[in-house]
Design a protein around this motif. Structure first.
Motif, PDB file in Angstrom:
ATOM      1  N   GLY A  52     -48.822  19.145  -6.851  1.00 43.03           N
ATOM      2  CA  GLY A  52     -48.048  18.855  -5.651  1.00 43.03           C
ATOM      3  C   GLY A  52     -46.719  18.256  -6.048  1.00 43.03           C
ATOM      4  O   GLY A  52     -46.389  18.160  -7.243  1.00 43.03           O
ATOM      5  N   GLY A  53     -45.983  17.851  -5.066  1.00 39.42           N
ATOM      6  CA  GLY A  53     -44.665  17.278  -5.302  1.00 39.42           C
ATOM      7  C   GLY A  53     -44.738  15.913  -5.952  1.00 39.42           C
ATOM      8  O   GLY A  53     -45.750  15.208  -5.859  1.00 39.42           O
ATOM      9  N   SER A  54     -43.661  15.532  -6.630  1.00 37.64           N
ATOM     10  CA  SER A  54     -43.560  14.183  -7.193  1.00 37.64           C
ATOM     11  C   SER A  54     -43.126  13.197  -6.108  1.00 37.64           C
ATOM     12  O   SER A  54     -42.697  13.578  -5.031  1.00 37.64           O
ATOM     13  N   GLY A  55     -43.255  11.917  -6.452  1.00 37.58           N
ATOM     14  CA  GLY A  55     -42.842  10.867  -5.520  1.00 37.58           C
ATOM     15  C   GLY A  55     -44.007  10.181  -4.834  1.00 37.58           C
ATOM     16  O   GLY A  55     -43.804   9.400  -3.907  1.00 37.58           O
ATOM     17  N   HIS A  56     -45.219  10.475  -5.302  1.00 38.67           N
ATOM     18  CA  HIS A  56     -46.404   9.915  -4.649  1.00 38.67           C
ATOM     19  C   HIS A  56     -47.302   9.160  -5.621  1.00 38.67           C
ATOM     20  O   HIS A  56     -48.480   8.969  -5.342  1.00 38.67           O
ATOM     21  N   LEU A  57     -46.799   8.755  -6.767  1.00 44.67           N
ATOM     22  CA  LEU A  57     -47.685   8.139  -7.764  1.00 44.67           C
ATOM     23  C   LEU A  57     -48.495   7.006  -7.150  1.00 44.67           C
ATOM     24  O   LEU A  57     -47.960   6.254  -6.354  1.00 44.67           O
ATOM     25  N   PRO A  58     -49.796   6.920  -7.549  1.00 42.00           N
ATOM     26  CA  PRO A  58     -50.499   7.666  -8.604  1.00 42.00           C
ATOM     27  C   PRO A  58     -50.797   9.130  -8.271  1.00 42.00           C
ATOM     28  O   PRO A  58     -51.138   9.866  -9.175  1.00 42.00           O
ATOM     29  N   LEU A  59     -50.748   9.541  -7.001  1.00 44.81           N
ATOM     30  CA  LEU A  59     -50.916  10.958  -6.682  1.00 44.81           C
ATOM     31  C   LEU A  59     -49.808  11.751  -7.378  1.00 44.81           C
ATOM     32  O   LEU A  59     -48.662  11.285  -7.378  1.00 44.81           O
ATOM     33  N   PHE A  60     -50.034  12.931  -7.911  1.00 41.96           N
ATOM     34  CA  PHE A  60     -51.317  13.576  -8.060  1.00 41.96           C
ATOM     35  C   PHE A  60     -51.818  13.385  -9.497  1.00 41.96           C
ATOM     36  O   PHE A  60     -52.987  13.348  -9.772  1.00 41.96           O
ATOM     37  N   LEU A  61     -50.854  13.303 -10.393  1.00 38.03           N
ATOM     38  CA  LEU A  61     -51.190  13.356 -11.823  1.00 38.03           C
ATOM     39  C   LEU A  61     -51.973  12.135 -12.311  1.00 38.03           C
ATOM     40  O   LEU A  61     -52.623  12.188 -13.356  1.00 38.03           O
ATOM     41  N   TYR A  63     -54.616  10.870 -11.486  1.00 36.65           N
ATOM     42  CA  TYR A  63     -56.075  10.981 -11.452  1.00 36.65           C
ATOM     43  C   TYR A  63     -56.618  11.963 -12.483  1.00 36.65           C
ATOM     44  O   TYR A  63     -57.802  12.302 -12.458  1.00 36.65           O
ATOM     45  N   VAL A  64     -55.749  12.413 -13.364  1.00 35.63           N
ATOM     46  CA  VAL A  64     -56.212  13.239 -14.487  1.00 35.63           C
ATOM     47  C   VAL A  64     -56.768  12.299 -15.557  1.00 35.63           C
ATOM     48  O   VAL A  64     -56.047  11.427 -16.052  1.00 35.63           O
ATOM     49  N   GLY A  65     -58.046  12.450 -15.857  1.00 33.28           N
ATOM     50  CA  GLY A  65     -58.683  11.568 -16.842  1.00 33.28           C
ATOM     51  C   GLY A  65     -60.191  11.665 -16.743  1.00 33.28           C
ATOM     52  O   GLY A  65     -60.723  12.511 -16.008  1.00 33.28           O
ATOM     53  N   ASP A  66     -60.878  10.793 -17.455  1.00 32.71           N
ATOM     54  CA  ASP A  66     -62.340  10.860 -17.537  1.00 32.71           C
ATOM     55  C   ASP A  66     -62.997  10.756 -16.164  1.00 32.71           C
ATOM     56  O   ASP A  66     -62.747   9.811 -15.414  1.00 32.71           O
ATOM     57  N   THR A 325     -58.861   6.802 -15.799  1.00 31.30           N
ATOM     58  CA  THR A 325     -57.637   7.598 -15.912  1.00 31.30           C
ATOM     59  C   THR A 325     -56.481   6.630 -16.175  1.00 31.30           C
ATOM     60  O   THR A 325     -56.650   5.423 -16.021  1.00 31.30           O
ATOM     61  N   PRO A 326     -55.317   7.146 -16.562  1.00 44.80           N
ATOM     62  CA  PRO A 326     -54.207   6.226 -16.834  1.00 44.80           C
ATOM     63  C   PRO A 326     -53.842   5.344 -15.637  1.00 44.80           C
ATOM     64  O   PRO A 326     -53.347   4.243 -15.803  1.00 44.80           O
ATOM     65  N   PHE A 327     -54.081   5.821 -14.432  1.00 41.21           N
ATOM     66  CA  PHE A 327     -53.658   5.063 -13.251  1.00 41.21           C
ATOM     67  C   PHE A 327     -54.804   4.426 -12.489  1.00 41.21           C
ATOM     68  O   PHE A 327     -54.583   3.712 -11.524  1.00 41.21           O
ATOM     69  N   PHE A 328     -56.020   4.722 -12.893  1.00 40.15           N
ATOM     70  CA  PHE A 328     -57.143   4.254 -12.091  1.00 40.15           C
ATOM     71  C   PHE A 328     -58.382   4.152 -12.972  1.00 40.15           C
ATOM     72  O   PHE A 328     -58.844   5.153 -13.526  1.00 40.15           O
TER      73      PHE A 328
ATOM     74  N   ILE B 292     -48.385  -0.435 -17.122  1.00 44.19           N
ATOM     75  CA  ILE B 292     -47.237  -0.173 -16.261  1.00 44.19           C
ATOM     76  C   ILE B 292     -47.725  -0.183 -14.817  1.00 44.19           C
ATOM     77  O   ILE B 292     -48.647   0.560 -14.471  1.00 44.19           O
ATOM     78  N   GLY B 293     -47.164  -1.020 -14.006  1.00 46.31           N
ATOM     79  CA  GLY B 293     -47.591  -1.106 -12.604  1.00 46.31           C
ATOM     80  C   GLY B 293     -47.213  -2.452 -12.042  1.00 46.31           C
ATOM     81  O   GLY B 293     -46.277  -3.094 -12.513  1.00 46.31           O
ATOM     82  N   GLU B 294     -47.953  -2.886 -11.039  1.00 45.93           N
ATOM     83  CA  GLU B 294     -47.659  -4.181 -10.420  1.00 45.93           C
ATOM     84  C   GLU B 294     -48.674  -5.207 -10.884  1.00 45.93           C
ATOM     85  O   GLU B 294     -49.847  -5.132 -10.542  1.00 45.93           O
ATOM     86  N   PHE B 295     -48.209  -6.169 -11.670  1.00 50.10           N
ATOM     87  CA  PHE B 295     -49.086  -7.181 -12.262  1.00 50.10           C
ATOM     88  C   PHE B 295     -48.716  -8.592 -11.834  1.00 50.10           C
ATOM     89  O   PHE B 295     -49.523  -9.502 -11.905  1.00 50.10           O
ATOM     90  N   ALA B 296     -47.467  -8.795 -11.442  1.00 48.27           N
ATOM     91  CA  ALA B 296     -46.984 -10.115 -10.991  1.00 48.27           C
ATOM     92  C   ALA B 296     -45.794  -9.819 -10.087  1.00 48.27           C
ATOM     93  O   ALA B 296     -44.721  -9.499 -10.569  1.00 48.27           O
ATOM     94  N   THR B 297     -46.019  -9.910  -8.797  1.00 49.33           N
ATOM     95  CA  THR B 297     -45.008  -9.450  -7.843  1.00 49.33           C
ATOM     96  C   THR B 297     -44.365 -10.605  -7.088  1.00 49.33           C
ATOM     97  O   THR B 297     -44.774 -11.761  -7.214  1.00 49.33           O
ATOM     98  N   ALA B 298     -43.365 -10.276  -6.340  1.00 53.19           N
ATOM     99  CA  ALA B 298     -42.766 -11.209  -5.387  1.00 53.19           C
ATOM    100  C   ALA B 298     -42.747 -10.493  -4.040  1.00 53.19           C
ATOM    101  O   ALA B 298     -41.696 -10.168  -3.508  1.00 53.19           O
ATOM    102  N   MET B 299     -43.938 -10.188  -3.564  1.00 53.19           N
ATOM    103  CA  MET B 299     -44.136  -9.423  -2.326  1.00 53.19           C
ATOM    104  C   MET B 299     -43.333  -8.132  -2.351  1.00 53.19           C
ATOM    105  O   MET B 299     -43.575  -7.297  -3.206  1.00 53.19           O
ATOM    106  N   GLU B 300     -42.356  -7.945  -1.454  1.00 55.71           N
ATOM    107  CA  GLU B 300     -41.663  -6.645  -1.417  1.00 55.71           C
ATOM    108  C   GLU B 300     -40.372  -6.625  -2.219  1.00 55.71           C
ATOM    109  O   GLU B 300     -39.554  -5.706  -2.077  1.00 55.71           O
TER     110      GLU B 300
END
Lengths: 333, 333
Positions: A52-61, A63-66, A325-328, B292-300
């Protein structure tokens, strides 16, 4: 535009370079970073591809993983990847047991995945498809085939991924993925727009004191603009629509995903879940599995969606299965 | 204010109610939701407690769980919890092996944790403290004790948590936590403000084309405002300061955390990491672990921080250890 960017035209490919540098669990084929696959496919297993289109991380890529997906064709921001990219992913992940495509109900994606399935057929690879259509705000009951696919596809991935990891056949993996698809409903609410990097300004605007229930993750129109209500009222409005289609009775069990669209702090997602949980409790139903965070975003869009999956004896262990997976990642519940 | 809220005065407690409804791995003591602890403390293990203001999820409470922390005192938004709350958490998590406090270098937190340690001493509980001060933008070299603690505390938690899970003594867990503290550096960059719920408007403003390197996670002043530069230039500026304090040579190994402050999409964090990775590569150094992600945030708040930990033979296995908390799970690398 407040973004960390180099040339906006390189947004997707630089993001992908970051992903490959960070996560050795995934790689790409055909010398095309947009053809993302697991580094080590599991012999004999049914392959599962998405895209699918980009801009939705972690969707779609993400969830590729074990125990989840084996490949993903990556499009430009909010654009479908090509049939050729899907076909390359398909050839790589096929281990002789066939390939299941799971993706969202968007015209461009359907055209390209259909074409990729035809190309795979010529190669002698059997392909099945399950198309996510969980967004109840995007069409009425009776016209579910017109509904968009949004965050609820997470549960379809999870069910299919665990089924495939268990060694089930393509027909069985497809049946279980489709059962998850049929049992999940999502409704979203947007508070602000996102900014497409190559465009550089907000896609749409929502007034300072407004919200839009049912808005799609690309800014598609929802059910209507209203004044921003207190959090509990927002959840009550959203869940009334979910319960109308997915009745929750005494002793019924559910999995719930409270998904941030990007710009909404996790604190607020927990305030929303608090109310969701109270509503299930009041019906005597149990929220057996819950995920809260960013699972399907629209870049910096403020807002949230609630996805609800009705569990049964078949789906329950698939949803509970461990995933990495890398994101989940999560351990068996 | 575009937030999902009921009464802003209930923001923290409703968020906590959501957390307890979602995650049975954690509970609270003394009938006070702000005294969060693991549901099942591990007998004989050194207890690890943290605490601090709300508004930074997953920090601080999100790291209470298997192989990380045992308890967290939760303050109001950007406010220290009380000494009594810290003391209650301490009493519950002490299993006879003593308790280590790990928290950030903020005056209110220090005063209250010091007082809690004195109360614990009266109870016969030995308490040690490690105070995170990783933010290199907040004071100069030679005055590291004045530096604020930010996202780098993640690595201190991880090192201490794994050491305690391995059955080490309070002295050893403290030594290893302090070693991680001394080996980590963080630098942040903010693109926009956050909104404190009870205040209801932006804490500060950053011009449409500006950024501020070194801004703190409560909006504390950074090194200075500049025009928003291309992503690679931003990373180069940030990493020059990191490398000045933490030299990266041929064969050196590091763990890197690219942390979103809340409003910045994951796509952009990967674009930042791409450049970070290139810089280490150019020096012949290896990024062995990366989050890589959100580990220590300041809300928005839109923006990001980069934390770098220099690994050695002792720290490496502690950073690689498997972890399972409501907000953070990963398998052994």
């Amino acid at each position: 535009m407040k973004k960390f960017l180099n040339d906006p035209a390189n947004f997707v490919d630089e993001m992908l370079e970051g992903i490959y540098r960070a996560h050795s669990q995934v790689t790409y084929v055909n010398d095309d970073k947009r053809c993302l696959v697991v580094a080590k496919p599991k012999a004999g297993k049914v392959g599962i591809a998405t895209g699918g289109g980009s801009g939705h991380l972690p969707l779609f890529l993400g969830y590729v993983g074990d125990n989840m997906l084996d490949g993903c064709a990556v499009g430009g921001v909010f654009q479908s990847p090509s049939a050729d990219q899907m076909h390359e992913v398909t050839k790589y992940i096929d281990q002789g047991a066939g390939v299941l495509y799971i993706y969202g109900n968007y015209t461009g994606d359907i055209i390209n995945f259909d074409m990729a399935a035809e190309l795979a057929d010529i190669d002698g690879i059997t392909v099945k498809q399950v198309i996510g259509n969980d967004d109840i705000a995007s069409s009425v009951v009776g016209e579910e085939h017109k509904r968009r696919g949004v965050a609820g596809i997470f549960f379809v991935y999870k069910a299919a991924g665990a089924a495939a990891a268990n060694g089930l056949s393509l027909d069985e993996v497809t049946r279980l993925a489709d059962k998850a698809r049929a049992n999940v409903r999502t409704i979203g609410v947007a508070l602000s727009s996102c900014v497409v990097p190559e465009i550089g300004h907000a896609t749409f605007s929502v007034g300072e004191d407004e919200m839009e229930i049912g808005m799609g993750i690309h800014g598609e129109p929802g059910i209507g603009r209203t004044k921003l209500a207190p959090a509990d009222d927002v959840v009550d409005q959203m869940m009334a629509r979910v319960f109308a289609e997915l009745p929750a009775g005494e002793g019924d069990e559910f999995a719930v995903l409270v998904n941030g669209l990007g710009g909404t702090p996790k604190e607020e997602l927990y305030i929303l879940f608090r109310r969701v949980s109270q509503l299930f409790e009041a019906k005597g139903s149990k929220v057996k599995y819950v995920w809260i965070g960013e699972f399907a975003t629209a870049m910096e869009m403020a807002g949230a969606s609630i996805s609800v999956l009705k569990l049964d004896a078949e789906l329950d262990p698939l949803i509970a299965a461990a995933v990495n997976t890398p994101f989940f990642a999560h351990y068996k519940a």
